[in-house]
Design a protein around this motif. Structure first.
Motif, PDB file in Angstrom:
ATOM      1  N   CYS A   1      15.513 -22.192 -12.491  1.00 26.43           N
ATOM      2  CA  CYS A   1      16.776 -21.697 -11.932  1.00 26.43           C
ATOM      3  C   CYS A   1      17.294 -22.640 -10.841  1.00 26.43           C
ATOM      4  CB  CYS A   1      16.581 -20.297 -11.363  1.00 26.43           C
ATOM      5  SG  CYS A   1      18.101 -19.623 -10.666  1.00 26.43           S
ATOM      6  N   PRO A   2      18.542 -23.110 -10.959  1.00 29.14           N
ATOM      7  CA  PRO A   2      19.082 -24.012  -9.937  1.00 29.14           C
ATOM      8  C   PRO A   2      19.290 -23.341  -8.584  1.00 29.14           C
ATOM      9  CG  PRO A   2      20.754 -23.519 -11.584  1.00 29.14           C
ATOM     10  CD  PRO A   2      19.472 -22.910 -12.069  1.00 29.14           C
ATOM     11  N   THR A   3      19.419 -22.021  -8.561  1.00 31.15           N
ATOM     12  CA  THR A   3      19.571 -21.321  -7.283  1.00 31.15           C
ATOM     13  C   THR A   3      18.295 -20.606  -6.854  1.00 31.15           C
ATOM     14  OG1 THR A   3      20.506 -19.390  -8.407  1.00 31.15           O
ATOM     15  CG2 THR A   3      22.059 -21.006  -7.543  1.00 31.15           C
ATOM     16  N   HIS A   4      17.215 -20.803  -7.599  1.00 36.64           N
ATOM     17  CA  HIS A   4      15.880 -20.273  -7.279  1.00 36.64           C
ATOM     18  C   HIS A   4      15.840 -18.757  -7.120  1.00 36.64           C
ATOM     19  CE1 HIS A   4      14.588 -24.370  -6.888  1.00 36.64           C
ATOM     20  NE2 HIS A   4      15.536 -24.598  -6.008  1.00 36.64           N
ATOM     21  N   ILE A   5      16.487 -18.050  -8.034  1.00 37.31           N
ATOM     22  CA  ILE A   5      16.411 -16.592  -8.004  1.00 37.31           C
ATOM     23  C   ILE A   5      15.498 -16.118  -9.125  1.00 37.31           C
ATOM     24  CG2 ILE A   5      18.686 -16.290  -6.989  1.00 37.31           C
ATOM     25  CD1 ILE A   5      19.662 -15.463  -9.810  1.00 37.31           C
ATOM     26  N   ASP A   6      15.060 -14.898  -9.027  1.00 36.35           N
ATOM     27  CA  ASP A   6      14.227 -14.291 -10.063  1.00 36.35           C
ATOM     28  C   ASP A   6      15.083 -13.280 -10.807  1.00 36.35           C
ATOM     29  OD1 ASP A   6      12.288 -13.184 -11.652  1.00 36.35           O
ATOM     30  OD2 ASP A   6      10.849 -12.887 -10.031  1.00 36.35           O
ATOM     31  N   ILE A   7      15.499 -13.622 -12.007  1.00 38.64           N
ATOM     32  CA  ILE A   7      16.399 -12.776 -12.797  1.00 38.64           C
ATOM     33  C   ILE A   7      15.748 -11.446 -13.130  1.00 38.64           C
ATOM     34  CG2 ILE A   7      15.737 -13.686 -15.066  1.00 38.64           C
ATOM     35  CD1 ILE A   7      19.305 -12.806 -13.903  1.00 38.64           C
ATOM     36  N   ARG A   8      14.428 -11.383 -13.064  1.00 39.58           N
ATOM     37  CA  ARG A   8      13.720 -10.143 -13.381  1.00 39.58           C
ATOM     38  C   ARG A   8      13.979  -9.058 -12.338  1.00 39.58           C
ATOM     39  NH1 ARG A   8       7.904 -12.555 -13.780  1.00 39.58           N
ATOM     40  NH2 ARG A   8       8.707 -13.417 -11.847  1.00 39.58           N
ATOM     41  N   LYS A   9      14.536  -9.424 -11.193  1.00 39.79           N
ATOM     42  CA  LYS A   9      14.882  -8.446 -10.158  1.00 39.79           C
ATOM     43  C   LYS A   9      16.208  -7.757 -10.441  1.00 39.79           C
ATOM     44  CE  LYS A   9      12.584 -10.793  -6.360  1.00 39.79           C
ATOM     45  NZ  LYS A   9      12.797 -11.449  -5.059  1.00 39.79           N
ATOM     46  N   GLY A  10      16.933  -8.239 -11.436  1.00 36.44           N
ATOM     47  CA  GLY A  10      18.225  -7.661 -11.754  1.00 36.44           C
ATOM     48  C   GLY A  10      19.355  -8.551 -11.278  1.00 36.44           C
TER      49      GLY A  10
END
Length: 126
Positions: free
Chosen positions: A67-76
């Motif tokens: 992820c280029p913004t370093h987020i975890d998509i699994r959090k929603g």
């Protein structure tokens, strides 16, 4: 610098949360198949107590690493997401090796999680 610009200055990330609803096409993590792996109310603590054998997510975190913004998509849904689908590609690679479909898809929340067919144009689009 690029990540800070995307998160704090870019108008897209700020405006999208106002314009999105459950029928808007976006990157969606399928919690029905992958499971909700985070404890409610705690941001980044992996919840082992509620883990069952029904979840397909391998917790390899390939989606987070690319992820280029370093987020975890699994959090929603998160406002930092720029809908680049890098996480979906990474998940497809890992899950493909296991003979399964990706847990991260392009679609609306209703179409992916609730299995409701959504229209291309909604009231917010018109």
């Amino acid at each position: 610098m690029k990540e800070n610009f995307c998160q704090y200055v870019c108008p897209y990330s700020r405006v999208q949360s106002v314009l999105y609803d459950d029928d808007t096409k976006q990157v969606v993590y399928d919690t029905n198949r992958g499971g909700d792996i985070y404890t409610k109310g705690e941001k980044s603590i992996f919840n082992i107590k509620e883990w069952s054998n029904n979840e397909e997510c391998t917790t390899c975190e390939a989606c987070v690493k690319v992820c280029p913004t370093h987020i975890d998509i699994r959090k929603g849904f998160q406002f930092e997401c720029i809908n680049c689908l890098e996480c979906s590609d990474a998940c497809s690679t890992v899950m493909g090796k296991l003979g399964k479909k990706s847990l991260i898809n392009w679609g609306s929340t209703n179409s992916v999680l609730n299995k409701i067919n959504t229209k291309f144009f909604t009231q917010k689009n018109i």
